[in-house]
Design a protein around this motif. Structure first.
Motif, PDB file in Angstrom:
ATOM      1  N   SER A   1       0.655   3.674  -2.995  1.00  0.00           N
ATOM      2  CA  SER A   1       0.327   4.907  -2.749  1.00  0.00           C
ATOM      3  C   SER A   1       1.252   6.149  -3.149  1.00  0.00           C
ATOM      4  O   SER A   1       0.953   7.227  -3.685  1.00  0.00           O
ATOM      5  CB  SER A   1       0.002   5.361  -1.148  1.00  0.00           C
TER       6      SER A   1
ATOM      7  N   CYS B   1       0.875  -1.039  -0.114  1.00  0.00           N
ATOM      8  CA  CYS B   1      -0.052   0.040   0.061  1.00  0.00           C
ATOM      9  C   CYS B   1       0.827   1.439   0.037  1.00  0.00           C
ATOM     10  O   CYS B   1       0.579   2.313  -0.783  1.00  0.00           O
ATOM     11  CB  CYS B   1      -0.909  -0.057   1.026  1.00  0.00           C
TER      12      CYS B   1
ATOM     13  N   GLN C   1     -12.246   7.291   5.353  1.00  0.00           N
ATOM     14  CA  GLN C   1     -13.485   7.395   4.185  1.00  0.00           C
ATOM     15  C   GLN C   1     -14.776   7.323   5.041  1.00  0.00           C
ATOM     16  O   GLN C   1     -15.442   6.590   4.483  1.00  0.00           O
ATOM     17  CB  GLN C   1     -12.992   5.961   3.511  1.00  0.00           C
TER      18      GLN C   1
ATOM     19  N   GLY D   1       0.998   6.600  -6.782  1.00  0.00           N
ATOM     20  CA  GLY D   1      -0.604   6.641  -7.556  1.00  0.00           C
ATOM     21  C   GLY D   1      -1.156   5.445  -8.160  1.00  0.00           C
ATOM     22  O   GLY D   1      -1.607   5.746  -9.017  1.00  0.00           O
ATOM     23  N   LEU D   2      -0.637   4.214  -7.925  1.00  0.00           N
ATOM     24  CA  LEU D   2      -0.991   3.115  -8.387  1.00  0.00           C
ATOM     25  C   LEU D   2      -2.412   2.374  -7.835  1.00  0.00           C
ATOM     26  O   LEU D   2      -2.748   2.590  -6.690  1.00  0.00           O
ATOM     27  CB  LEU D   2       0.099   2.004  -8.498  1.00  0.00           C
ATOM     28  N   PHE D   3      -3.258   1.909  -8.949  1.00  0.00           N
ATOM     29  CA  PHE D   3      -4.421   1.223  -8.270  1.00  0.00           C
ATOM     30  C   PHE D   3      -5.349   2.105  -7.419  1.00  0.00           C
ATOM     31  O   PHE D   3      -6.037   1.496  -6.837  1.00  0.00           O
ATOM     32  CB  PHE D   3      -4.205  -0.253  -7.647  1.00  0.00           C
ATOM     33  N   SER D   4      -5.269   3.567  -7.676  1.00  0.00           N
ATOM     34  CA  SER D   4      -6.393   4.308  -6.880  1.00  0.00           C
ATOM     35  C   SER D   4      -6.113   4.019  -5.479  1.00  0.00           C
ATOM     36  O   SER D   4      -7.171   4.297  -4.683  1.00  0.00           O
ATOM     37  CB  SER D   4      -7.696   4.007  -7.315  1.00  0.00           C
ATOM     38  N   VAL D   5      -5.182   3.551  -4.792  1.00  0.00           N
ATOM     39  CA  VAL D   5      -4.734   3.590  -3.615  1.00  0.00           C
ATOM     40  C   VAL D   5      -4.682   5.082  -2.804  1.00  0.00           C
ATOM     41  O   VAL D   5      -3.909   5.960  -3.540  1.00  0.00           O
ATOM     42  CB  VAL D   5      -3.553   2.886  -3.175  1.00  0.00           C
ATOM     43  N   ASN D   6      -5.234   5.268  -1.994  1.00  0.00           N
ATOM     44  CA  ASN D   6      -5.515   6.838  -1.188  1.00  0.00           C
ATOM     45  C   ASN D   6      -4.156   7.274  -0.768  1.00  0.00           C
ATOM     46  O   ASN D   6      -3.546   6.738   0.151  1.00  0.00           O
ATOM     47  CB  ASN D   6      -6.433   6.671   0.025  1.00  0.00           C
ATOM     48  N   GLN D   7      -3.705   8.509  -1.455  1.00  0.00           N
ATOM     49  CA  GLN D   7      -2.162   8.844  -1.178  1.00  0.00           C
ATOM     50  C   GLN D   7      -2.277   9.616   0.286  1.00  0.00           C
ATOM     51  O   GLN D   7      -1.276   9.541   0.841  1.00  0.00           O
ATOM     52  CB  GLN D   7      -1.879   9.806  -1.966  1.00  0.00           C
TER      53      GLN D   7
END
Length: 385
Positions: free
Chosen positions: A49, A45, A112, A52-58
């Protein structure tokens, strides 16, 4: 099934206590696996993050990094620092990982606020399947974790989403409890079966290795251990001693075979006592003897005994031990049995003695000399050369 047996997965408390060692070992192993898995997940993760891969929350990069560090540190502690798997230490490990995972799931959910939580639910199921305690403790733990999660969700999320979180968490909690009982009951059953198999193996090991009358090693196992010692290089001082009860036939003829058996039992117990042997765990006796380099006796049959002597400095020390055995036998007073006389034949084992039968022959010759010289005494036979 009663509430009491349900608490112990369908068994009683005593049965579960008998499996404590296996339960602690399993819980600790699962904690190590989960921590390693948790580290890998968070490390990935962090990587996803950061790039910026796979829409992982930065925004959660720091959270992932912190928990990756915590999990690997805790893995190292539980793997390499906790050697003795006591119930207290393993319980601390289990509670710590539950705390880590609970806070992690809650923080991810809080970050979230416009989404229903899913990670916390998954983590609760995994934890329920991983650790064995009792149903009461598992229930209390899941209820507390779910309550804290529900309260945090209610405080930071909209009413609709919070309600969905609470509903889902209750459903998952009930599912986790059901799965926990089913999985851990099956696991305890495996432990009980394993314990029974171990007990059967131990009983077979004892029956195949020890003489029933005297608790000494039987002839076959004695020579097996002795051969195992002599086949390897040996420079330590060792000796072998044969013991034969004098006039044993007269004891049987005059006092009866029951008294004859009693004399053999007394002789065997005297040898055990003088040598200071611990026979509380007979199934591991051979391993302990080889590891600790201790002396060990055996019964050859009838009124004949044999002792493999190790860990002594020289002939004088061996003579003192054998004299104590002889003196104790001579002082026996049981019913009409007034003293047990015995002849001893001893030989030292040299570094060249690689065959126990060769040393046994010398000891037998020494025993014959003891008999011929008047019995009830100790005679040595030196190795040739």
């Amino acid at each position: 099934m009663t509430a009491r047996s349900t608490n112990y997965y369908g068994y009683d408390k005593e049965t579960l206590n008998e499996c404590t060692e296996l339960i602690n070992s399993t819980n600790k192993k699962h904690a190590e696996i989960l921590n390693l898995w948790f580290f890998i997940v968070n490390a990935l993760c962090v990587f996803f993050s950061a790039f910026g891969l796979f829409s992982v929350n930065q925004s959660e990069l720091g959270l992932y990094a912190v928990y990756a560090a915590i999990s690997i540190v805790f893995f190292i502690i539980s793997k390499f620092c906790v050697k003795k798997e006591t119930t207290l230490r393993v319980s601390v490990i289990v509670l710590t990982i539950i705390l880590i995972w609970t806070t992690y799931g809650i923080l991810i959910s809080v970050d979230q606020p416009y989404m229903a939580a899913t990670l916390f639910m998954v983590m609760m199921v995994v934890l329920a399947l991983s650790f064995i305690a009792t149903m009461f403790r598992a229930t209390a733990c899941l209820v507390v974790c779910t309550t804290i999660f529900a309260m945090s969700s209610y405080q930071v999320k909209t009413a609709a989403i919070a309600s969905q979180d609470i509903y889902n968490s209750i459903i998952i909690m009930m599912l986790s409890l059901g799965l926990h009982f089913a999985f851990q009951r099956a696991r305890v059953q495996q432990f009980v079966t394993f314990q029974k198999n171990i007990q059967i193996q131990r009983e077979l090991e004892i029956k195949s290795s020890f003489d029933a009358l005297t608790s000494l090693l039987n002839r076959g196992r004695f020579f097996s251990i002795a051969a195992n010692i002599l086949v390897n290089p040996h420079n330590e001082f060792m000796a072998i001693c044969l013991i034969d009860l004098d006039e044993f036939k007269q004891i049987n003829d005059k006092l009866g075979h029951q008294m004859g058996d009693k004399a053999i039992q007394i002789a065997g117990q005297t040898i055990i006592d003088i040598l200071g042997m611990d026979l509380s765990e007979k199934w591991s006796f051979q391993e302990k003897v080889l590891k600790q380099r201790g002396s060990f006796p055996g019964r050859l049959g009838g009124d004949e005994f044999i002792i493999f002597i190790r860990g002594k400095k020289g002939r004088e020390e061996i003579t003192e031990i054998l004299q104590n055995i002889l003196k104790s036998l001579n002082q026996v007073e049981v019913g009409e049995l007034h003293g047990i006389h015995a002849s001893f034949g001893v030989t030292e084992i040299t570094p060249e003695d690689n065959d126990i039968d060769v040393a046994y022959k010398r000891a037998d010759e020494a025993l014959y000399e003891s008999k011929r010289a008047g019995k009830n005494q100790i005679r040595f036979k030196d190795a040739p050369g």
